[in-house]
Design an enzyme around this catalytic site. Structure first.
Site, PDB file in Angstrom:
ATOM      1  N   HIS A   1       0.829  -1.220   0.000  1.00 35.04           N
ATOM      2  CA  HIS A   1       0.000   0.000   0.000  1.00 35.04           C
ATOM      3  C   HIS A   1       0.856   1.259   0.000  1.00 35.04           C
ATOM      4  O   HIS A   1       0.364   2.343   0.317  1.00 35.04           O
ATOM      5  CB  HIS A   1      -0.905   0.036   1.235  1.00 35.04           C
ATOM      6  CG  HIS A   1      -1.741  -1.181   1.417  1.00 35.04           C
ATOM      7  ND1 HIS A   1      -2.621  -1.600   0.457  1.00 35.04           N
ATOM      8  CD2 HIS A   1      -1.832  -2.069   2.430  1.00 35.04           C
ATOM      9  CE1 HIS A   1      -3.231  -2.708   0.887  1.00 35.04           C
ATOM     10  NE2 HIS A   1      -2.755  -3.021   2.073  1.00 35.04           N
TER      11      HIS A   1
ATOM     12  N   HIS B   1      -7.157  -4.437  -1.050  1.00 37.19           N
ATOM     13  CA  HIS B   1      -6.433  -5.668  -1.376  1.00 37.19           C
ATOM     14  C   HIS B   1      -7.117  -6.335  -2.559  1.00 37.19           C
ATOM     15  O   HIS B   1      -6.963  -7.515  -2.796  1.00 37.19           O
ATOM     16  CB  HIS B   1      -6.440  -6.637  -0.201  1.00 37.19           C
ATOM     17  CG  HIS B   1      -6.011  -6.005   1.076  1.00 37.19           C
ATOM     18  ND1 HIS B   1      -6.912  -5.412   1.928  1.00 37.19           N
ATOM     19  CD2 HIS B   1      -4.795  -5.845   1.629  1.00 37.19           C
ATOM     20  CE1 HIS B   1      -6.243  -4.918   2.965  1.00 37.19           C
ATOM     21  NE2 HIS B   1      -4.968  -5.162   2.799  1.00 37.19           N
TER      22      HIS B   1
END
Lengths: 211, 330
Positions: free
Chosen positions: B57, B216
């Site tokens: 991320h 995700h």
């Protein structure tokens, strides 16, 4: 059963789960994000690496070491939960693994700790759908002397628990975001837990046959 | 899979090592256990802010370590929660006499591992859980809303408050407050590939999008055909406003976040769409930030985050910050 046997079982578990690597990865990609198998295999490999130094250590210490290794190398939910199971088991060790009642008590303690850590129970499409029924069955048959019979029964319960996750909607973990879409898929954590239990049971049956 | 890789098992350590060297002026990287921490510990006692979560991320969270924001960040494997020993080591390194505040995105794995980490540290501590994603319903039948791009806003504003010497309780309450004032929702155009898996996490055909996607690549509200930016903006903003229920003339911070595979040009286009629509709804965008801050590897797509501003949030958003990914006024 001693520390050497524990590491032996760990190797057998790693072998069994590795054999089903692609299948578990696919299950996880269907309802998770595909990392479960890599995390589990990394943890098992690291746990097995403890063998050389710890093979003559007492059983509870070995359990604790393995639990800590899994806690620090797996990550994700499965790392936290499997580590909680094994560290929980180490706390209830009562000087012997020869007696099924002792093993049952240890396992129940570990599973109870997992339920608290994961704030979860049966029916939520997780590894607990395998592990809770196994803990209950172990308690039920704790006086059974024939280990091959115990192994057959436990294997069956684990298998049923794993399959039961297929039609469940997940209410915990990442699969819960799928809602109805999670139906029809076996939970990968339940599958890897069931494979680990099956591996131990098969080994017990094999040992009994060779007596 | 085409990625810059030497050995798939070493991706994280090599990347962290490079990150540490590239930003050696503001932070240090510790490996095994992995954590990133500020180079210069504040000379005054302060609440130490520690965040963390799966890698993939970036720049979240390591890119937000530095003056005015986080004291440390614990990166897990790609998309996997970090482990408790990382939190323990980070806490022991950065604690500064006023306790530890963990900032954790609402995912089962992150929550459990941060709880286990908190169990083994000796310092006073508490946790802010970020769950800004309005795509997921928060009910007893789900794990609850996910923590996504709003996390950066919580980390920036609480980080600023902590620099003033505020107490652990004040920081915790303010973090919960900013989280409650923040809502996000995103759309994915493509999947992403977790390096260890080597293949895409999910499949989207050429003209399909995942509406309400998680960071995700988790599924959101629905899979549908691609529509115009204005139409997507309308559905997303309406969902967020339904959740935040802003007053007339409410001032807001509008954050457009890219997931990693969408050009900035499109993200600014999205800002234009969002700003106009909010204006039409009598909402004033008085603070803004556009860029790839909470990514999902190379996933294409992006998200809107809106934070309702009050005087205190605005003030702590505006204060100086010096991190790898956010830097202003210093």
């Amino acid at each position: 059963m001693n520390s050497k046997d524990i590491f032996n079982y760990l190797e057998i578990i790693e072998f069994q789960i590795s054999k089903h690597k692609d299948e578990i990865e696919k299950l996880d990609q269907e309802i998770g994000d595909g990392d479960h198998i890599f995390n589990v295999l990394r943890g098992l490999k690291e746990a097995n690496s403890l063998k050389e130094k710890n093979i003559n250590e007492p059983v509870d210490k070995v359990f604790k070491q393995i639990g800590m290794k899994i806690m620090t190398t797996v990550g994700g939910s499965s790392g936290a939960l499997f580590a909680t199971l094994i560290i929980g088991m180490s706390k209830k060790y009562d000087n012997s693994l020869e007696n099924l009642e002792n093993i049952s008590n240890m396992f129940s303690e570990g599973v109870e700790a997992m339920k608290i850590r994961g704030k979860s129970n049966v029916g939520e499409k997780t590894m607990l759908d395998v592990l809770i029924p196994v803990a209950i069955k172990l308690k039920e048959i704790k006086n059974e002397k024939k280990m091959n019979l115990v192994a057959e029964k436990i294997k069956k319960v684990a298998q049923e628990g794993m399959l039961s996750t297929k039609e469940m909607i997940a209410t915990k973990g990442r699969a819960s975001f799928l809602g109805e879409r999670a139906k029809g898929h076996i939970d990968p954590g339940a599958r890897s837990s069931q494979l680990a239990i099956e591996a131990i049971c098969n080994e017990l049956i094999k040992l009994e046959e060779n007596l | 899979m085409k990625k810059f890789i030497n050995n798939v098992e070493n991706i994280l350590s090599e990347s962290l090592s490079g990150f540490g060297k590239a930003h050696a002026d503001i932070l240090n990287v510790s490996l095994s256990p992995d954590f990133i921490y500020r180079k210069n510990k504040s000379s005054k006692p302060k609440v130490a802010l520690i965040s963390g979560g799966g890698s993939g991320h970036e720049p979240l969270h390591g890119g937000f370590v530095g003056t005015g924001m986080l004291d440390a960040a614990c990166p897990g494997q790609v998309f996997s929660a970090p482990t408790p020993d990382q939190m323990e080591a980070a806490a022991n390194k950065v604690h500064n006499d006023k306790g530890i505040l963990f900032i954790v995105k609402n995912y089962s794995g992150d929550i459990m591992n941060f709880e286990m980490g908190a169990d083994i540290i000796d310092h006073e501590h508490t946790t802010v859980i970020v769950n800004d994603d309005v795509a997921v319903e928060d009910s007893t039948f789900t794990t609850g809303r996910r923590g996504v791009a709003g996390t950066m806003i919580v980390e920036k504003t609480v980080g600023s408050l902590a620099e003033t010497g505020a107490s652990l309780e004040e920081c915790k309450n303010f973090g919960d407050h900013v989280n409650k004032m923040t809502g996000s929702m995103g759309v994915a155009f493509t999947s992403c590939t977790v390096p260890a898996a080597g293949k895409p996490t999910f499949e989207l055909s050429g003209d399909e999008i995942e509406f309400g996607v998680g960071i995700h690549g988790e599924p959101g509200r629905k899979r549908e055909k691609i529509r115009s930016a204005n139409e997507l903006t309308k559905d997303i903003i309406e969902s967020i406003l339904e959740d935040l229920k802003p007053d007339n003339n409410q001032e807001v911070l509008l954050h457009i976040n890219g997931f990693g595979g969408t050009p900035l040009m499109e993200l600014y286009l999205l800002f234009e769409c969002g700003q106009k629509l909010l204006e039409k709804n009598n909402i004033k965008v008085t603070r803004s930030i556009v860029g790839n801050f909470t990514t999902s590897l190379e996933m294409a797509g992006g998200s809107f985050t809106i934070t309702k501003l009050d005087e205190k949030i605005t003030k702590h958003w505006d204060t100086p910050v010096h991190t790898a990914a956010l830097r202003w006024k210093m």
